[in-house]
Design a protein around this motif. Sequence first.
Motif, mmCIF file in Angstrom:
data_model
loop_
_atom_site.group_PDB
_atom_site.id
_atom_site.type_symbol
_atom_site.label_atom_id
_atom_site.label_comp_id
_atom_site.label_asym_id
_atom_site.label_seq_id
_atom_site.Cartn_x
_atom_site.Cartn_y
_atom_site.Cartn_z
ATOM 1 N N ALA A 31 -83.270 -68.079 27.164
ATOM 2 C CA ALA A 31 -83.485 -66.834 27.901
ATOM 3 C C ALA A 31 -84.088 -65.763 26.984
ATOM 4 O O ALA A 31 -84.952 -64.981 27.403
ATOM 5 N N VAL B 220 -87.816 -63.727 27.122
ATOM 6 C CA VAL B 220 -88.034 -62.281 26.983
ATOM 7 C C VAL B 220 -89.268 -62.012 26.133
ATOM 8 O O VAL B 220 -90.102 -61.155 26.474
ATOM 9 N N ARG C 156 -92.312 -62.740 28.101
ATOM 10 C CA ARG C 156 -92.541 -61.683 29.095
ATOM 11 C C ARG C 156 -93.138 -60.442 28.452
ATOM 12 O O ARG C 156 -94.016 -59.800 29.030
ATOM 13 N N CYS D 85 -87.055 -54.125 25.188
ATOM 14 C CA CYS D 85 -85.825 -54.805 25.584
ATOM 15 C C CYS D 85 -84.855 -54.744 24.404
ATOM 16 O O CYS D 85 -85.222 -54.286 23.309
ATOM 17 N N ARG E 153 -76.342 -54.661 34.182
ATOM 18 C CA ARG E 153 -77.263 -54.338 35.263
ATOM 19 C C ARG E 153 -77.847 -55.637 35.829
ATOM 20 O O ARG E 153 -77.788 -56.685 35.185
ATOM 21 N N GLY E 154 -78.418 -55.561 37.007
ATOM 22 C CA GLY E 154 -79.098 -56.705 37.559
ATOM 23 C C GLY E 154 -80.247 -57.130 36.664
ATOM 24 O O GLY E 154 -81.039 -56.301 36.227
ATOM 25 N N GLY E 155 -80.334 -58.419 36.371
ATOM 26 C CA GLY E 155 -81.389 -58.928 35.504
ATOM 27 C C GLY E 155 -80.986 -59.090 34.065
ATOM 28 O O GLY E 155 -81.625 -59.834 33.310
ATOM 29 N N ASP E 156 -79.916 -58.392 33.616
ATOM 30 C CA ASP E 156 -79.435 -58.569 32.250
ATOM 31 C C ASP E 156 -78.708 -59.913 32.133
ATOM 32 O O ASP E 156 -78.236 -60.472 33.123
ATOM 33 N N VAL E 157 -78.629 -60.419 30.909
ATOM 34 C CA VAL E 157 -78.116 -61.776 30.687
ATOM 35 C C VAL E 157 -76.974 -61.745 29.671
ATOM 36 O O VAL E 157 -77.069 -61.064 28.648
ATOM 37 N N LEU F 24 -82.949 -55.969 29.650
ATOM 38 C CA LEU F 24 -84.358 -55.760 29.937
ATOM 39 C C LEU F 24 -84.662 -54.277 30.111
ATOM 40 O O LEU F 24 -83.810 -53.493 30.556
ATOM 41 N N ASN F 25 -85.903 -53.910 29.755
ATOM 42 C CA ASN F 25 -86.357 -52.514 29.901
ATOM 43 C C ASN F 25 -85.321 -51.542 29.336
ATOM 44 O O ASN F 25 -84.812 -50.658 30.023
#
Length: 590
Positions: free
Chosen positions: A188, A192, A195, A203, A241-245, A259-260
């Motif tokens: 993952a 990143v 991406r 990130c 948050r949504g999208g974090d791992v 992310l971001n």
Amino acid sequence: MASPTNVPGQGQEGDEGGQAQPDPHRERGSLAEHDQFDLVGILSSIEETAYAWDLVSGRIDWESNAGAVLGVCDLDKISTGAGYHALIAPEHLNDRLEVFSRGVATDRVRGVAFRIQYRLNPKGGRSRKTIRVEDHGRWWPGPDGHPVIARGVIRVVQDEYLEQQRLLIRNDFDELTGQLNRIRLTEALGAVFTRIERDPQPCAFLMLSVNNLAVINDTFGIAVGDEAIAEAARRIRAKLRGGDVLGRYSSNKFGIIMLNCGADAVRTAAERFLKVVRDTTIKTSAGQLSITVSIGGVVIPDQANGIQDAVNFALRALDAARSKRIDCFVLYKSVPGHESLRVRNRAIADSVIEALDDNRMRLVLQAMVSAKTGKPEIYECLLRMEKPDGQFISAGEFVPVAEQLGLSRLIDRRTLELTIDLLKKHSDLILSLNVSGLTCSDREWIAALRRLTDGRKDLLNRLIVEITETAAIEDLNQSINFVDTLKELGCRVAIDDFGAGYTSFKNLKVLNVDMVKIDGVFVKNLANDTSDQIFIKTMVDLARKIGMETVAEWVSDEQSVKLLTEAGITYMQGFYYGMPIDAEDYVSDR
């Protein structure tokens, strides 16, 4: 399939759902109008059926294929919730009941999703034939928030599917915490960086560790420690948050990909994680416990350009955070010169591996001269690494780095091979070789010694194995076992660099070594330092009393030779007796 006429969330006029919702079948009319579009046939072909359940009246309306899919001959038997539940295996019944009995919600438009698996006895409780089904759908609440209507699809689950699910979970997720395992976390993190190449948004990668886990394990047991780890993961997961791992990196460490997220945002997030773990105690089988975490982080790509850098830098920042007395977050800061040192160490490691693969490790021999005869009686094997261009590098330039990077075992095994070859070539030669602390616990090294010598006493009796003082006391019981094994085989054992650490003569006696090599710092200024002279004399006398030979290292002048001889030293070693010679140039003088 007959359906209840008043289903919350269906969007009829006057419902709380608001205006009438479009009919999805009507929108797909061009497909539905074709004769070949047979919804029931499609469901049957994939062993699925559907139902609508009015929980107030208890009535269940089934799709027409339900009997064939589930293997129930009479659909009237499952036309109510109670009738259907009578076919569910007793050990799984509560799983389905709890979905609806404990559910409370306010969303009467979208409802609440559910998905469960259980075993079904289509022929009744006395039948041995069972099937496993997956039941998923949505339920909608009434005015009190409890379920009143449920719609779902039931699918027969084959054993192959279950095995695939188990493999997927095992390969992707950590068993204890349910988060990504280390392999998937690393993958993952790699995604990143891919991406960022397309969309250069900042990130962050955080490394988080549960503090004082060793104390919890020692006090309450590993099982309670596992409970603490799992609860910490659950709390951190809830604050992402949504999208974090989130993934488990090692025993008490978790990696978090955000992310971001720039430097300011990552500090805010880290404080959120620290707080959610710190603020309330956790319930464990041993009672209520309080835990804290420490966090280190790195901003990507500003501070790290690859997976390994991100992990290493986050770990370095985590170490800095853990060194403080309170739980805290530390953002990585580059240290001037550290990058060049890291590059140098990596180059050394690569060179060591290449030299081992290409058989470019060489031995040189440094004599241990008898104080009585003045002649060399033992030779210490010193390792040299030959570069591709023919130049040689001394062990002091690469062994410390190799030890830090876990390469010392490979080096020790190669040194052993070269040493045994030399013993076989010269029957009069007595050799000593150094091993690292890791080798003291390396069963493969002992196995290699047995294999290379084939148990020949004429070889083993001419071999002295040196372990450093610091390595010997790091795990005294392990060192005792290592020494005992060597002596049983017929080797002698020496303690190297004695006096540089904290070993007492009591420990030396427990170790039962044969020889003590006095650290050169006590020898190099011996002629001018009376305190070193007293120290040497004391150590030699004590060693003699417990039956050990002594070796003085770094002997460089005639006056030191005289003083050491008078003190009763057994052997002397140093540049006074000449430079080390290439093992291939050794010629017996006997």
